[in-house]
Structure formats: C-alpha cells, structure tokens
Write a protein that holds these residues in place. Structure first.
Motif, PDB file in Angstrom:
ATOM      1  N   ALA A 153       0.827  -1.202   0.000  1.00  0.00           N
ATOM      2  CA  ALA A 153       0.000   0.000   0.000  1.00  0.00           C
ATOM      3  C   ALA A 153       0.864   1.257   0.000  1.00  0.00           C
ATOM      4  CB  ALA A 153      -0.930   0.003   1.212  1.00  0.00           C
ATOM      5  N   THR A 154       1.940   1.235   0.795  1.00  0.00           N
ATOM      6  CA  THR A 154       2.859   2.375   0.834  1.00  0.00           C
ATOM      7  C   THR A 154       3.464   2.617  -0.543  1.00  0.00           C
ATOM      8  OG1 THR A 154       3.381   1.948   3.155  1.00  0.00           O
ATOM      9  CG2 THR A 154       4.940   3.295   1.926  1.00  0.00           C
ATOM     10  N   ASN A 155       3.819   1.531  -1.240  1.00  0.00           N
ATOM     11  CA  ASN A 155       4.350   1.658  -2.601  1.00  0.00           C
ATOM     12  C   ASN A 155       3.317   2.275  -3.542  1.00  0.00           C
ATOM     13  OD1 ASN A 155       6.788   0.506  -1.854  1.00  0.00           O
ATOM     14  ND2 ASN A 155       6.160  -1.566  -2.429  1.00  0.00           N
ATOM     15  N   MET A 156       2.047   1.927  -3.344  1.00  0.00           N
ATOM     16  CA  MET A 156       0.985   2.497  -4.180  1.00  0.00           C
ATOM     17  C   MET A 156       0.786   3.979  -3.895  1.00  0.00           C
ATOM     18  SD  MET A 156      -1.869  -0.548  -4.193  1.00  0.00           S
ATOM     19  CE  MET A 156      -1.487  -2.170  -4.862  1.00  0.00           C
ATOM     20  N   PHE A 157       0.848   4.355  -2.627  1.00  0.00           N
ATOM     21  CA  PHE A 157       0.784   5.784  -2.295  1.00  0.00           C
ATOM     22  C   PHE A 157       1.932   6.535  -2.977  1.00  0.00           C
ATOM     23  CE2 PHE A 157      -1.357   4.424   1.868  1.00  0.00           C
ATOM     24  CZ  PHE A 157      -2.621   4.753   1.418  1.00  0.00           C
ATOM     25  N   ASN A 158       3.099   5.932  -2.963  1.00  0.00           N
ATOM     26  CA  ASN A 158       4.264   6.527  -3.606  1.00  0.00           C
ATOM     27  C   ASN A 158       4.019   6.725  -5.094  1.00  0.00           C
ATOM     28  OD1 ASN A 158       6.866   7.476  -3.966  1.00  0.00           O
ATOM     29  ND2 ASN A 158       7.741   5.438  -4.180  1.00  0.00           N
ATOM     30  N   GLU A 159       3.470   5.692  -5.728  1.00  0.00           N
ATOM     31  CA  GLU A 159       3.152   5.761  -7.158  1.00  0.00           C
ATOM     32  C   GLU A 159       2.162   6.902  -7.433  1.00  0.00           C
ATOM     33  OE1 GLU A 159       3.292   4.044 -11.129  1.00  0.00           O
ATOM     34  OE2 GLU A 159       4.297   3.287  -9.351  1.00  0.00           O
ATOM     35  N   TYR A 160       1.127   6.968  -6.618  1.00  0.00           N
ATOM     36  CA  TYR A 160       0.065   7.965  -6.803  1.00  0.00           C
ATOM     37  C   TYR A 160       0.606   9.382  -6.658  1.00  0.00           C
ATOM     38  CZ  TYR A 160      -4.237  10.580  -5.841  1.00  0.00           C
ATOM     39  OH  TYR A 160      -5.253  11.513  -5.863  1.00  0.00           O
ATOM     40  N   TYR A 161       1.326   9.632  -5.571  1.00  0.00           N
ATOM     41  CA  TYR A 161       1.763  11.003  -5.305  1.00  0.00           C
ATOM     42  C   TYR A 161       2.930  11.437  -6.180  1.00  0.00           C
ATOM     43  CZ  TYR A 161      -1.511  11.584  -1.509  1.00  0.00           C
ATOM     44  OH  TYR A 161      -2.677  11.714  -0.789  1.00  0.00           O
TER      45      TYR A 161
ATOM     46  N   ALA B 104      -4.787   1.056  -2.636  1.00  0.00           N
ATOM     47  CA  ALA B 104      -3.933   1.227  -1.465  1.00  0.00           C
ATOM     48  C   ALA B 104      -4.766   1.286  -0.191  1.00  0.00           C
ATOM     49  CB  ALA B 104      -3.090   2.490  -1.617  1.00  0.00           C
ATOM     50  N   LEU B 105      -5.861   2.047  -0.237  1.00  0.00           N
ATOM     51  CA  LEU B 105      -6.729   2.150   0.934  1.00  0.00           C
ATOM     52  C   LEU B 105      -7.394   0.809   1.232  1.00  0.00           C
ATOM     53  CD1 LEU B 105      -8.381   5.627   0.233  1.00  0.00           C
ATOM     54  CD2 LEU B 105      -6.590   5.095   1.910  1.00  0.00           C
ATOM     55  N   GLY B 106      -7.689   0.041   0.175  1.00  0.00           N
ATOM     56  CA  GLY B 106      -8.261  -1.289   0.368  1.00  0.00           C
ATOM     57  C   GLY B 106      -7.299  -2.218   1.085  1.00  0.00           C
ATOM     58  N   LEU B 107      -6.028  -2.163   0.707  1.00  0.00           N
ATOM     59  CA  LEU B 107      -5.014  -2.982   1.382  1.00  0.00           C
ATOM     60  C   LEU B 107      -4.867  -2.566   2.838  1.00  0.00           C
ATOM     61  CD1 LEU B 107      -2.190  -3.295  -1.319  1.00  0.00           C
ATOM     62  CD2 LEU B 107      -4.035  -4.892  -0.783  1.00  0.00           C
ATOM     63  N   TYR B 108      -4.970  -1.263   3.083  1.00  0.00           N
ATOM     64  CA  TYR B 108      -4.941  -0.782   4.463  1.00  0.00           C
ATOM     65  C   TYR B 108      -6.121  -1.349   5.247  1.00  0.00           C
ATOM     66  CZ  TYR B 108      -1.118   2.594   5.021  1.00  0.00           C
ATOM     67  OH  TYR B 108       0.114   3.173   5.208  1.00  0.00           O
ATOM     68  N   GLY B 109      -7.270  -1.394   4.613  1.00  0.00           N
ATOM     69  CA  GLY B 109      -8.463  -1.921   5.277  1.00  0.00           C
ATOM     70  C   GLY B 109      -8.297  -3.382   5.669  1.00  0.00           C
ATOM     71  N   ILE B 110      -7.746  -4.180   4.756  1.00  0.00           N
ATOM     72  CA  ILE B 110      -7.498  -5.591   5.055  1.00  0.00           C
ATOM     73  C   ILE B 110      -6.489  -5.718   6.191  1.00  0.00           C
ATOM     74  CG2 ILE B 110      -6.625  -7.774   4.139  1.00  0.00           C
ATOM     75  CD1 ILE B 110      -7.585  -6.847   1.365  1.00  0.00           C
ATOM     76  N   SER B 111      -5.468  -4.863   6.172  1.00  0.00           N
ATOM     77  CA  SER B 111      -4.438  -4.886   7.225  1.00  0.00           C
ATOM     78  C   SER B 111      -5.049  -4.597   8.589  1.00  0.00           C
ATOM     79  CB  SER B 111      -3.341  -3.859   6.921  1.00  0.00           C
ATOM     80  OG  SER B 111      -2.703  -4.141   5.700  1.00  0.00           O
ATOM     81  N   ILE B 112      -6.017  -3.682   8.625  1.00  0.00           N
ATOM     82  CA  ILE B 112      -6.677  -3.355   9.893  1.00  0.00           C
ATOM     83  C   ILE B 112      -7.431  -4.569  10.431  1.00  0.00           C
ATOM     84  CG2 ILE B 112      -8.544  -2.005  10.920  1.00  0.00           C
ATOM     85  CD1 ILE B 112      -7.668   0.334   9.136  1.00  0.00           C
ATOM     86  N   LEU B 113      -8.109  -5.295   9.545  1.00  0.00           N
ATOM     87  CA  LEU B 113      -8.835  -6.501   9.972  1.00  0.00           C
ATOM     88  C   LEU B 113      -7.877  -7.549  10.524  1.00  0.00           C
ATOM     89  CD1 LEU B 113     -11.425  -6.868   7.057  1.00  0.00           C
ATOM     90  CD2 LEU B 113     -11.795  -5.945   9.357  1.00  0.00           C
ATOM     91  N   ILE B 114      -6.746  -7.707   9.858  1.00  0.00           N
ATOM     92  CA  ILE B 114      -5.737  -8.644  10.353  1.00  0.00           C
ATOM     93  C   ILE B 114      -5.195  -8.161  11.693  1.00  0.00           C
ATOM     94  CG2 ILE B 114      -3.475  -9.671   9.897  1.00  0.00           C
ATOM     95  CD1 ILE B 114      -4.120  -9.421   6.903  1.00  0.00           C
TER      96      ILE B 114
ATOM     97  N   LYS C  60      -5.450   4.089 -13.785  1.00  0.00           N
ATOM     98  CA  LYS C  60      -5.891   5.404 -13.319  1.00  0.00           C
ATOM     99  C   LYS C  60      -5.403   5.684 -11.901  1.00  0.00           C
ATOM    100  CE  LYS C  60     -10.066   5.643 -16.158  1.00  0.00           C
ATOM    101  NZ  LYS C  60     -11.541   5.813 -16.152  1.00  0.00           N
ATOM    102  N   PRO C  61      -4.995   6.914 -11.625  1.00  0.00           N
ATOM    103  CA  PRO C  61      -4.547   7.273 -10.277  1.00  0.00           C
ATOM    104  C   PRO C  61      -5.579   6.961  -9.203  1.00  0.00           C
ATOM    105  CG  PRO C  61      -3.988   9.005 -11.826  1.00  0.00           C
ATOM    106  CD  PRO C  61      -4.835   8.024 -12.574  1.00  0.00           C
ATOM    107  N   ARG C  62      -6.849   7.243  -9.503  1.00  0.00           N
ATOM    108  CA  ARG C  62      -7.900   6.989  -8.517  1.00  0.00           C
ATOM    109  C   ARG C  62      -7.955   5.507  -8.153  1.00  0.00           C
ATOM    110  NH1 ARG C  62     -11.863   8.369 -11.353  1.00  0.00           N
ATOM    111  NH2 ARG C  62     -11.978  10.581 -10.766  1.00  0.00           N
ATOM    112  N   THR C  63      -7.773   4.648  -9.141  1.00  0.00           N
ATOM    113  CA  THR C  63      -7.798   3.201  -8.908  1.00  0.00           C
ATOM    114  C   THR C  63      -6.663   2.777  -7.999  1.00  0.00           C
ATOM    115  OG1 THR C  63      -8.769   2.839 -11.100  1.00  0.00           O
ATOM    116  CG2 THR C  63      -7.755   0.942 -10.035  1.00  0.00           C
ATOM    117  N   ILE C  64      -5.496   3.376  -8.195  1.00  0.00           N
ATOM    118  CA  ILE C  64      -4.342   3.049  -7.360  1.00  0.00           C
ATOM    119  C   ILE C  64      -4.571   3.493  -5.922  1.00  0.00           C
ATOM    120  CG2 ILE C  64      -1.913   3.619  -6.946  1.00  0.00           C
ATOM    121  CD1 ILE C  64      -1.485   3.537  -9.935  1.00  0.00           C
ATOM    122  N   MET C  65      -5.103   4.690  -5.743  1.00  0.00           N
ATOM    123  CA  MET C  65      -5.384   5.173  -4.395  1.00  0.00           C
ATOM    124  C   MET C  65      -6.419   4.295  -3.708  1.00  0.00           C
ATOM    125  SD  MET C  65      -5.022   7.158  -1.833  1.00  0.00           S
ATOM    126  CE  MET C  65      -4.017   8.551  -2.344  1.00  0.00           C
ATOM    127  N   GLN C  66      -7.459   3.931  -4.416  1.00  0.00           N
ATOM    128  CA  GLN C  66      -8.492   3.069  -3.831  1.00  0.00           C
ATOM    129  C   GLN C  66      -7.924   1.706  -3.465  1.00  0.00           C
ATOM    130  OE1 GLN C  66     -11.433   3.162  -6.969  1.00  0.00           O
ATOM    131  NE2 GLN C  66     -12.442   5.005  -6.156  1.00  0.00           N
TER     132      GLN C  66
END
Length: 311
Positions: free
Chosen positions: A68-76, A108-118, A100-106
């Motif tokens: 996810a961090t790598n995706m944030f890097n890609e986006y920004y 990354a946030l999705g991976l963060y969401g899964i990480s929170i559940l774990i 699309k940038p929006r897809t990458i951001m979404q």
C-alpha cells in the motif's frame, strides 16, 4: 498536478492484466517487510513457543502495508509530476501502463483496510496497545509520500523507513509472541534498521539530480553524491561491525557471524554507484542494496535458528 483524464491512459493495463498489478506492489521491495517479521520471530523462538497464526498474520499485514505504501508513492509521484514515461525506476504504472490514479489510491486504501482486519486478530491474540502502534505506522506509511510535506522529500526519510519498516516490525513481531521487548531484541534489530534505511538512500542517490529539480531535500542531495556513497558504505560497515560487537559482548552467539556471506552484495552495491551519474546505470547498485538487506536478514535469522536448535 496532472489531470485525471481518459486520454492520459492506455489499454495496456488491461492487456497485461495481473502483471501490471504485481509490478505496482514493487515486489522486490516486499522483502523489506518479510525479513523483519522473520527476524523478530527467530528472536522470539529463544523465549517462547511460536504462535504460527500470529506469525503469518503479522507477515501478511506487513506485506500489505508495504504494498500500500508503494501504491501511495506511485500515486503522489504522479500527482506531483515526478513520474513520466521517461522516468527510470520501479514506478510508472500510471504513466506507462495506463492504470488510473484513482484506482491506485483506492487499491492502497483497500489494502490498508485488510491490514486493519488482520490487526484486530493480532490484537485479540496479544495486546490492544498494538492497535494504536499499528495505526500510527500506517499513518507514517501514508505520510511517507502523501500529505503537504512528504517524509520522503526530507533528510529524514532513511530514519523513518529504517525505524518503522525495520526495527519497528522486528519488535512488534517479537512482542506478539513473547509479550514484551528485550534488550537483545532491540540490539539485534539495529542492523536491519540501518540496512532498510540504506535501501532508501540508494534510491535517493540514483534520483539525486531529478529530486533536486523538484525541490526535494533528501539526505543524498544535502550530502552530495560522493558523500552519500561514502555514507552508504559506512552503513554497510556499521551493520556488520554491530553484529560482531554483539557477539563479543555476549548478546549473541557465534552463529550470527554467518551474515558475512552477504558482504559481496554490499561491496557490489557500493562499487555500483562509484563514478555513475546516469540513473539507469545505478539500477544494479540499487538492486544489490536491497538484496544486501534481504540476504543479511535471512542469514541473521538462520543464525538465530541454528543457535536455538544446535546447542
């Protein structure tokens, strides 16, 4: 900031399918998350019986946060105009593959969401104090390239990366198994702190000229290319010297000397930057720096396992 228009993208991403998304995770950087979890667990085996459910949960969460961090890097990097079709490096999914940038951001946030559940599972099995620590680490992962003043654009990127993606993961992996943090676990984690920081430094040495044009103030820019290479070599030297110091002081066994097998990679990484100014020429040195961290961490873990099983 570049507009997100349909003309900016191509059907390449659809044609390449999963390969584009695999590249987006920057798979060769994921060892920076895997090695600390393995090392923290190798340290814990000396103190307790390993809970493999927690080990695999921690491993998966760390890999997802790193991706996810790598995706944030890609986006920004794209949004700030740092990435284009001629850029050299592991990014470029937006400018070259049509995602699309929006897809990458979404994503990354999705991976963060899964990480929170774990993370909820990990906290249920260990301590809820880790929830605050985990969330803080995730915020740092986002702020590394996101926010008004990205950490990666400052001289402190190496410290943050080394601490959170190196020492931090090791100590959390150790804590969830043992229930505490020991002096030995902190001391053994220091070289990985340094080597994860070295990965970022190598990246900044490669991108020094381009980063300077965009106003970044990385450590490599402040030191200059020559001094940054000296610093990289010094980080390698300190990492190996640290392990032998721990052995001499009685904090670890002689089995940890096995890390010397990774020295050729460290030498290759350092020499690979000397006399180079073109980014693509420095790619092998960057790769060797990442491999040094991976091999060093694996060997250190093997040394700890050998010390436990061979008495």
């Amino acid at each position: 900031m570049q507009p997100e228009t349909s003309s900016s993208y191509s059907p390449l991403a659809q044609n390449k399918g999963w390969k584009v998304w695999w590249k987006l995770t920057r798979p060769h950087t994921l060892t920076a998350a895997f090695v600390p979890v393995l090392l923290g667990t190798a340290l814990a085996i000396h103190e307790t019986t390993i809970h493999f459910g927690l080990f695999f949960a921690m491993l998966l969460a760390s890999l997802l946060i790193q991706a996810a961090t790598n995706m944030f890097n890609e986006y920004y990097d794209y949004k700030r105009g740092l990435d284009n079709e001629e850029s050299v490096g592991i990014g470029g999914t937006i400018v070259r593959d049509g995602v699309k940038p929006r897809t990458i951001m979404q994503s990354a946030l999705g991976l963060y969401g899964i990480s929170i559940l774990i993370g909820v599972y990990i906290c249920m099995q260990s301590s809820w104090w880790l929830a605050a620590i985990g969330l803080f680490c995730m915020i740092i992962g986002y702020l590394y390239t996101g926010g008004p003043l990205p950490i990666a654009y400052t001289p402190f990127g190496e410290i943050f990366a080394g601490f959170f993606m190196g020492m931090g993961i090791i100590l959390i992996s150790f804590y969830i198994q043992v229930g505490t943090v020991t002096t030995t676990s902190v001391l053994v984690s220091v070289p990985i702190f340094i080597l994860v920081g070295a990965i970022l430094l190598s990246n900044n040495i490669r991108d020094l000229d381009g980063d300077k044009e965009f106003g970044r103030k990385t450590l490599a820019i402040l030191l200059g290319r020559k001094n940054a290479i000296y610093l990289l070599a010094g980080m390698f030297i300190v990492s190996y010297a640290w392990i032998f110091s721990l052995m001499l002081l009685g904090y670890s066994s002689a089995w940890l000397a096995i890390v010397v097998l990774s020295i050729p990679k460290a030498i290759k990484a350092t020499k690979g930057f000397v006399g180079k100014t073109v980014p693509i020429q420095m790619m092998p040195a960057m790769k060797a720096t990442a491999q040094t961290n991976t091999i060093f961490g694996f060997l250190l873990s093997i040394g700890l396992f050998l010390d436990y099983f061979i008495k």
